[in-house]
Design a protein around this motif. Structure first.
Motif, short mmCIF file in Angstrom:
data_model
loop_
_atom_site.label_atom_id
_atom_site.label_comp_id
_atom_site.label_asym_id
_atom_site.label_seq_id
_atom_site.Cartn_x
_atom_site.Cartn_y
_atom_site.Cartn_z
N TRP A 81 36.87 42.31 35.04
CA TRP A 81 37.02 41.87 36.42
C TRP A 81 35.73 42.04 37.21
O TRP A 81 35.42 41.27 38.11
N SER A 82 34.95 43.04 36.83
CA SER A 82 33.67 43.28 37.51
C SER A 82 32.66 42.19 37.24
O SER A 82 31.65 42.08 37.94
N PHE A 85 33.86 39.74 40.20
CA PHE A 85 33.88 40.20 41.59
C PHE A 85 32.80 41.24 41.86
O PHE A 85 32.42 42.01 40.97
N ASN A 88 32.82 44.95 46.65
CA ASN A 88 33.52 44.79 47.93
C ASN A 88 34.68 43.80 47.85
O ASN A 88 35.32 43.51 48.86
N GLY A 89 34.96 43.28 46.65
CA GLY A 89 36.09 42.39 46.46
C GLY A 89 35.77 40.91 46.59
O GLY A 89 36.63 40.06 46.37
N GLU A 90 34.53 40.59 46.96
CA GLU A 90 34.13 39.19 47.07
C GLU A 90 33.70 38.65 45.71
O GLU A 90 33.26 39.41 44.84
N CYS A 123 45.82 35.43 39.23
CA CYS A 123 46.14 36.70 39.90
C CYS A 123 47.49 36.61 40.61
O CYS A 123 48.27 37.58 40.62
N GLU A 129 46.01 42.80 41.15
CA GLU A 129 44.95 42.99 42.13
C GLU A 129 43.69 43.40 41.37
O GLU A 129 43.58 44.53 40.87
N MET A 131 40.74 44.40 41.99
CA MET A 131 39.96 45.57 42.36
C MET A 131 40.58 46.87 41.85
O MET A 131 39.88 47.88 41.71
N GLU A 132 41.87 46.85 41.53
CA GLU A 132 42.52 48.03 40.97
C GLU A 132 42.15 48.23 39.50
O GLU A 132 42.35 49.32 38.95
N TYR A 134 38.99 47.16 38.27
CA TYR A 134 37.65 46.58 38.41
C TYR A 134 36.80 46.72 37.15
O TYR A 134 36.11 45.78 36.76
#
Length: 234
Positions: A81-82, A85, A88-90, A123, A129, A131-132, A134
Protein backbone atom coordinates in the motif's frame (compact mmCIF):
# COMPACT_ATOMS: atom_id res chain seq x y z
CA UNK A 1 21.31 -24.03 -28.71
CA UNK A 2 18.67 -26.56 -29.71
CA UNK A 3 16.77 -26.70 -26.42
CA UNK A 4 16.00 -24.78 -23.26
CA UNK A 5 15.15 -25.73 -19.70
CA UNK A 6 12.30 -23.63 -18.31
CA UNK A 7 12.05 -23.35 -14.53
CA UNK A 8 8.62 -22.53 -13.08
CA UNK A 9 8.95 -21.11 -9.59
CA UNK A 10 7.45 -18.70 -7.09
CA UNK A 11 8.84 -16.47 -4.37
CA UNK A 12 7.53 -16.79 -0.81
CA UNK A 13 7.19 -14.08 1.85
CA UNK A 14 10.75 -14.72 3.07
CA UNK A 15 12.08 -14.09 -0.45
CA UNK A 16 12.94 -17.76 -1.00
CA UNK A 17 12.57 -19.08 -4.55
CA UNK A 18 10.57 -22.31 -4.64
CA UNK A 19 10.96 -24.47 -7.75
CA UNK A 20 7.63 -25.92 -8.85
CA UNK A 21 8.46 -27.60 -12.15
CA UNK A 22 11.27 -28.12 -14.67
CA UNK A 23 10.44 -28.32 -18.37
CA UNK A 24 12.69 -29.21 -21.30
CA UNK A 25 11.61 -27.05 -24.24
CA UNK A 26 12.77 -27.69 -27.80
CA UNK A 27 13.16 -24.50 -29.81
CA UNK A 28 12.67 -26.38 -33.06
CA UNK A 29 9.94 -28.91 -32.38
CA UNK A 30 8.00 -27.20 -29.60
CA UNK A 31 8.17 -23.48 -30.26
CA UNK A 32 6.29 -21.55 -27.53
CA UNK A 33 3.15 -19.73 -28.68
CA UNK A 34 3.48 -15.95 -28.78
CA UNK A 35 1.06 -14.35 -26.37
CA UNK A 36 -1.20 -11.65 -27.80
CA UNK A 37 -2.62 -8.51 -26.23
CA UNK A 38 -6.37 -8.48 -25.73
CA UNK A 39 -7.72 -7.82 -29.20
CA UNK A 40 -10.59 -5.62 -28.03
CA UNK A 41 -11.67 -3.78 -24.90
CA UNK A 42 -14.67 -6.10 -24.78
CA UNK A 43 -12.36 -9.13 -24.47
CA UNK A 44 -10.49 -7.47 -21.63
CA UNK A 45 -13.78 -6.61 -19.94
CA UNK A 46 -14.89 -10.26 -20.09
CA UNK A 47 -11.93 -11.23 -17.91
CA UNK A 48 -12.39 -8.34 -15.49
CA UNK A 49 -16.10 -9.08 -15.15
CA UNK A 50 -15.47 -12.80 -14.65
CA UNK A 51 -13.25 -12.13 -11.64
CA UNK A 52 -15.56 -9.48 -10.24
CA UNK A 53 -18.80 -11.43 -10.75
CA UNK A 54 -17.27 -14.45 -9.02
CA UNK A 55 -16.05 -12.27 -6.13
CA UNK A 56 -12.38 -12.95 -6.93
CA UNK A 57 -11.58 -9.39 -5.98
CA UNK A 58 -7.84 -9.95 -5.50
CA UNK A 59 -7.55 -11.30 -9.04
CA UNK A 60 -9.81 -8.55 -10.37
CA UNK A 61 -7.68 -5.86 -8.73
CA UNK A 62 -4.45 -7.49 -9.95
CA UNK A 63 -5.81 -7.37 -13.51
CA UNK A 64 -6.91 -3.76 -13.10
CA UNK A 65 -3.50 -2.61 -11.88
CA UNK A 66 -1.68 -4.47 -14.67
CA UNK A 67 -3.87 -3.02 -17.41
CA UNK A 68 -3.78 0.52 -15.99
CA UNK A 69 -0.05 0.66 -15.19
CA UNK A 70 1.44 -1.81 -17.70
CA UNK A 71 3.46 -3.77 -15.13
CA UNK A 72 4.27 -7.48 -15.00
CA UNK A 73 2.24 -9.76 -12.75
CA UNK A 74 5.17 -10.51 -10.42
CA UNK A 75 5.80 -6.80 -9.86
CA UNK A 76 2.09 -6.14 -9.36
CA UNK A 77 1.37 -8.80 -6.72
CA UNK A 78 4.48 -7.65 -4.79
CA UNK A 79 3.12 -4.09 -4.35
CA UNK A 80 2.53 -2.66 -0.90
CA UNK A 81 0.00 0.00 0.00
CA UNK A 82 2.94 2.31 0.63
CA UNK A 83 3.80 2.03 -3.06
CA UNK A 84 0.48 3.68 -3.89
CA UNK A 85 0.06 6.18 -1.05
CA UNK A 86 2.12 8.79 0.76
CA UNK A 87 2.28 8.64 4.59
CA UNK A 88 -0.35 11.42 4.76
CA UNK A 89 -2.86 9.24 2.89
CA UNK A 90 -2.63 11.04 -0.45
CA UNK A 91 -1.87 9.20 -3.68
CA UNK A 92 1.71 9.11 -4.84
CA UNK A 93 2.33 10.76 -8.19
CA UNK A 94 4.49 7.82 -9.25
CA UNK A 95 5.28 4.32 -8.05
CA UNK A 96 8.79 5.42 -7.13
CA UNK A 97 9.62 2.24 -5.23
CA UNK A 98 8.77 -0.20 -8.02
CA UNK A 99 11.75 -2.32 -9.01
CA UNK A 100 11.06 -4.72 -11.86
CA UNK A 101 11.59 -8.33 -10.87
CA UNK A 102 12.68 -9.39 -14.37
CA UNK A 103 15.05 -6.54 -15.30
CA UNK A 104 16.00 -5.10 -11.91
CA UNK A 105 15.20 -1.60 -13.20
CA UNK A 106 13.60 0.97 -10.92
CA UNK A 107 10.76 2.52 -12.92
CA UNK A 108 8.79 5.66 -12.10
CA UNK A 109 5.35 4.59 -13.29
CA UNK A 110 2.78 7.38 -13.16
CA UNK A 111 -0.24 6.59 -11.03
CA UNK A 112 -2.88 7.67 -13.55
CA UNK A 113 -6.58 8.40 -13.11
CA UNK A 114 -7.61 4.89 -14.25
CA UNK A 115 -5.43 3.22 -11.63
CA UNK A 116 -6.78 5.53 -8.90
CA UNK A 117 -10.35 4.69 -9.93
CA UNK A 118 -9.66 0.97 -9.62
CA UNK A 119 -7.88 1.44 -6.27
CA UNK A 120 -10.81 3.40 -4.83
CA UNK A 121 -13.29 0.81 -6.08
CA UNK A 122 -11.29 -2.10 -4.66
CA UNK A 123 -10.97 -0.45 -1.23
CA UNK A 124 -14.70 0.15 -1.20
CA UNK A 125 -15.56 -3.41 -2.25
CA UNK A 126 -13.33 -5.17 0.30
CA UNK A 127 -13.87 -2.48 2.95
CA UNK A 128 -10.19 -1.81 3.59
CA UNK A 129 -8.47 1.34 4.82
CA UNK A 130 -5.02 1.36 3.15
CA UNK A 131 -3.37 3.49 5.83
CA UNK A 132 -4.09 0.82 8.46
CA UNK A 133 -1.97 -1.62 6.44
CA UNK A 134 0.47 0.93 5.05
CA UNK A 135 3.64 -1.21 5.17
CA UNK A 136 1.91 -4.46 4.23
CA UNK A 137 1.54 -6.12 0.85
CA UNK A 138 -1.72 -5.56 -0.99
CA UNK A 139 -2.06 -9.15 -2.18
CA UNK A 140 -1.75 -12.32 -0.12
CA UNK A 141 -1.92 -14.64 -3.15
CA UNK A 142 0.97 -15.41 -5.51
CA UNK A 143 1.34 -14.77 -9.21
CA UNK A 144 1.08 -18.55 -9.74
CA UNK A 145 -2.42 -18.49 -8.23
CA UNK A 146 -3.37 -15.62 -10.52
CA UNK A 147 -2.06 -17.43 -13.61
CA UNK A 148 -4.15 -20.47 -12.75
CA UNK A 149 -7.36 -18.51 -12.33
CA UNK A 150 -6.67 -16.39 -15.43
CA UNK A 151 -6.44 -19.57 -17.51
CA UNK A 152 -9.83 -20.62 -16.15
CA UNK A 153 -11.32 -17.17 -16.84
CA UNK A 154 -10.06 -17.23 -20.44
CA UNK A 155 -11.58 -20.66 -21.09
CA UNK A 156 -14.96 -19.82 -19.59
CA UNK A 157 -15.07 -16.44 -21.36
CA UNK A 158 -14.61 -18.19 -24.71
CA UNK A 159 -11.45 -16.35 -25.79
CA UNK A 160 -9.56 -18.64 -28.18
CA UNK A 161 -6.36 -16.74 -29.01
CA UNK A 162 -3.20 -17.00 -26.82
CA UNK A 163 -3.70 -15.00 -23.61
CA UNK A 164 -1.55 -14.92 -20.47
CA UNK A 165 -0.70 -12.46 -17.72
CA UNK A 166 1.44 -10.61 -20.27
CA UNK A 167 -1.66 -9.82 -22.35
CA UNK A 168 -2.58 -7.04 -19.91
CA UNK A 169 0.83 -5.39 -20.28
CA UNK A 170 0.76 -5.83 -24.05
CA UNK A 171 -2.74 -4.34 -24.25
CA UNK A 172 -1.48 -1.34 -22.30
CA UNK A 173 1.48 -0.81 -24.67
CA UNK A 174 -0.48 -1.57 -27.84
CA UNK A 175 -3.32 0.82 -26.97
CA UNK A 176 -0.96 3.65 -26.02
CA UNK A 177 0.79 3.25 -29.37
CA UNK A 178 -2.47 3.25 -31.35
CA UNK A 179 -3.79 6.31 -29.52
CA UNK A 180 -0.92 8.44 -30.89
CA UNK A 181 -0.67 7.55 -34.61
CA UNK A 182 0.58 10.99 -35.66
CA UNK A 183 3.39 11.19 -33.10
CA UNK A 184 6.71 10.26 -34.66
CA UNK A 185 8.13 9.56 -31.20
CA UNK A 186 5.34 7.21 -30.08
CA UNK A 187 7.27 3.98 -30.67
CA UNK A 188 10.32 5.31 -28.82
CA UNK A 189 8.14 6.48 -25.91
CA UNK A 190 6.44 3.08 -25.63
CA UNK A 191 9.89 1.45 -25.72
CA UNK A 192 10.99 3.60 -22.79
CA UNK A 193 7.79 2.97 -20.83
CA UNK A 194 8.15 -0.79 -21.26
CA UNK A 195 11.88 -0.77 -20.50
CA UNK A 196 12.83 -2.50 -23.75
CA UNK A 197 16.44 -2.41 -24.90
CA UNK A 198 15.64 -1.83 -28.59
CA UNK A 199 12.81 -0.74 -30.90
CA UNK A 200 12.55 -4.12 -32.62
CA UNK A 201 11.52 -5.71 -29.32
CA UNK A 202 8.83 -3.06 -28.90
CA UNK A 203 7.52 -3.59 -32.44
CA UNK A 204 7.14 -7.31 -31.77
CA UNK A 205 5.70 -6.60 -28.33
CA UNK A 206 2.84 -4.46 -29.62
CA UNK A 207 2.20 -6.84 -32.54
CA UNK A 208 3.17 -4.11 -35.01
CA UNK A 209 5.33 -6.47 -37.07
CA UNK A 210 2.64 -9.18 -37.10
CA UNK A 211 0.03 -6.61 -38.11
CA UNK A 212 2.15 -5.30 -40.99
CA UNK A 213 2.96 -8.83 -42.15
CA UNK A 214 -0.77 -9.54 -42.38
CA UNK A 215 -1.34 -6.28 -44.29
CA UNK A 216 1.47 -7.10 -46.74
CA UNK A 217 0.12 -10.62 -47.23
CA UNK A 218 -3.42 -9.32 -47.87
CA UNK A 219 -2.09 -6.68 -50.28
CA UNK A 220 -0.24 -9.38 -52.20
CA UNK A 221 -3.36 -11.55 -52.44
CA UNK A 222 -5.45 -8.57 -53.61
CA UNK A 223 -2.85 -7.71 -56.27
CA UNK A 224 -2.66 -11.29 -57.55
CA UNK A 225 -6.47 -11.64 -57.68
CA UNK A 226 -6.69 -8.47 -59.77
CA UNK A 227 -4.01 -9.71 -62.14
CA UNK A 228 -5.78 -13.07 -62.38
CA UNK A 229 -9.01 -11.28 -63.36
CA UNK A 230 -7.16 -9.27 -66.00
CA UNK A 231 -7.15 -6.02 -64.01
CA UNK A 232 -3.76 -4.40 -64.52
CA UNK A 233 -2.58 -2.88 -61.25
CA UNK A 234 1.13 -2.36 -61.81
Amino acid sequence: YRSQIWIECERDDDNNILVLELKSISKINNKPTRVEPFRTYEDLEKILNYFKDNQMYHHWFTSCLMVSLGRRVGDTVALKWSDLFLPNGEYRERLTTLKEEKTGKVVGVKLNALAKLYIDEYCKIVKIEPMEYYRERIFSSSDAAFRKMLKQAVQISGLTYPISTHSFRKYYANTIYKLHPQDADSLMIVQTMMGHSDLETTKIYINEIDRKQDVYNNDYAEYMLKMKDGIKDE
